[in-house]
Design an enzyme around this catalytic site. Sequence first.
Site, PDB file in Angstrom:
ATOM      1  N   ASP A   1     -73.942  10.564 -56.387  1.00  0.00           N
ATOM      2  CA  ASP A   1     -75.098  11.445 -56.199  1.00  0.00           C
ATOM      3  C   ASP A   1     -75.532  12.193 -57.445  1.00  0.00           C
ATOM      4  OD1 ASP A   1     -73.226  13.541 -56.397  1.00  0.00           O
ATOM      5  OD2 ASP A   1     -74.352  14.740 -54.955  1.00  0.00           O
ATOM      6  N   GLU A   2     -75.041  11.800 -58.620  1.00  0.00           N
ATOM      7  CA  GLU A   2     -75.483  12.524 -59.812  1.00  0.00           C
ATOM      8  C   GLU A   2     -75.497  11.628 -61.041  1.00  0.00           C
ATOM      9  OE1 GLU A   2     -72.722  15.437 -61.566  1.00  0.00           O
ATOM     10  OE2 GLU A   2     -71.310  14.910 -59.984  1.00  0.00           O
TER      11      GLU A   2
ATOM     12  N   ASP B   1     -78.677  16.028 -59.436  1.00  0.00           N
ATOM     13  CA  ASP B   1     -77.534  16.047 -58.507  1.00  0.00           C
ATOM     14  C   ASP B   1     -78.062  16.323 -57.093  1.00  0.00           C
ATOM     15  OD1 ASP B   1     -75.185  16.473 -57.138  1.00  0.00           O
ATOM     16  OD2 ASP B   1     -74.361  17.922 -58.555  1.00  0.00           O
TER      17      ASP B   1
END
Length: 404
Positions: A106-107, A6
């Site tokens: 983003d993860e 993340d």
Amino acid sequence: MIFHVDLDAFFASVEQRDNPKLHGKPVLVGNTDPHGRICHRGVVATCSYEARAFGVCSGMPVFEALKLCPWAIIVGGHFKKYEEASKTMYQIFANYTDQIEPIGLDEAFLSFYGFEEFYNHDLLAVARNIKNDIASQIGITASCGIAQNKVVAKIASGFEKPDGLTFVSKDQEKEFLSPLPISKLYGIGHSIEEKLTKIGIDTISQFANLNVETAKSLLGKYGETLWFWANGADSKELSPPPLTKSVGRSQTFPLNTKDQNFIKATLSFLCQKIASELRQGNLKGKCVTTSIRYADLTFCSHQKKLCSPVFLAKEIYQISSYLLDEFWDGRPLRLVGARVSHFDLQNQFEFETVKKEKQEKLEEAVDKIRGKHGFWTIYPASLTTILPFEEKREFATPKITKIL
Ligand code: TTP
Ligand code: MG
């Protein structure tokens, strides 16, 4: 093992990366209006860790965040940059494993089951390399959690944020989770947290030590799932990327307004953004929703189901504008938004076939190489565990480096 990676304070970190004046400062990423001007009345999309030290968090109204940290610097977002960073992040992941479950921009979860031998059983080194690649190629930091299953990996990635790396080895899951506050358990929202702390359950271990039937009676069927997670149990399987359910955009105005022309122009702008996103995903929807928030913060939305799917900005705007006329009572508005949903799944699957064609070409090329040089000249790294003994010996002098 499963990794959960993340990016740290994603949007804010990208802004800090690109503007030296923001380094080490509390930065809030807020909304911008159609002209790119910062809108001080929206919510904080995210904030730098320097701002978090004052209690600011994502989703907080900007004015509240400024009460906690009056010297925070508010910046507008640059979505193109975030998309680019996200693309690079996924390319980096693909250099290490082909088993990736995207969670968002983003993860993601990465599975290394079957790859242990390929990486000499040193998955910590793999995680460090991934973090280094992210730092050098994107220019921001990421946190990584490693565990036997997804929920524990996810909690572990948040354990030492920012720039964290937490490894929870097999059978240590309960020990790792036990002392954490109940709010850290995946899937616990504010209302469940409140319900549990009211009856004295403050830590994950207190919840894990309940009888499963008690957890169910407190929180219904979901209580059972949470109870398993609290006890460190979850799936090791990654899920395919979720299909998009809806595409929407909203805009908070710099000042409350009842200027119909201005509101409709904003709605038209939002519909053009939505249509562009629909085109990228080859999506067409059979439902259009318009939403508004009045100056007193009351929220209303109306939707129209359609016989045939829409995807053009012009048609989405016509319907959402018609809906607005139908239910807006003329009082000043704080926000307007539109959304397209009820997608024709066939379209998404057809779009998937474009990706499949690429995969087909790749597999055809692999067939050719194998036809000439034998099966084990090229293969996914996850097959390392079943390499025939002869091939394993040869493997000590690496001849295959590419992960398919
Ligand atoms: P998160 O990963 O939830 O948050 P983050 O990366 O900013 O911070 P961290 O992971 O270190 O805790 O979300 C990723 C991005 O998604 C975030 O930078 C901004 C955006 N986002 C919103 O726009 N609105 C939101 O409510 C949230 C939670 C995130
Ligand atoms: Mg993040």
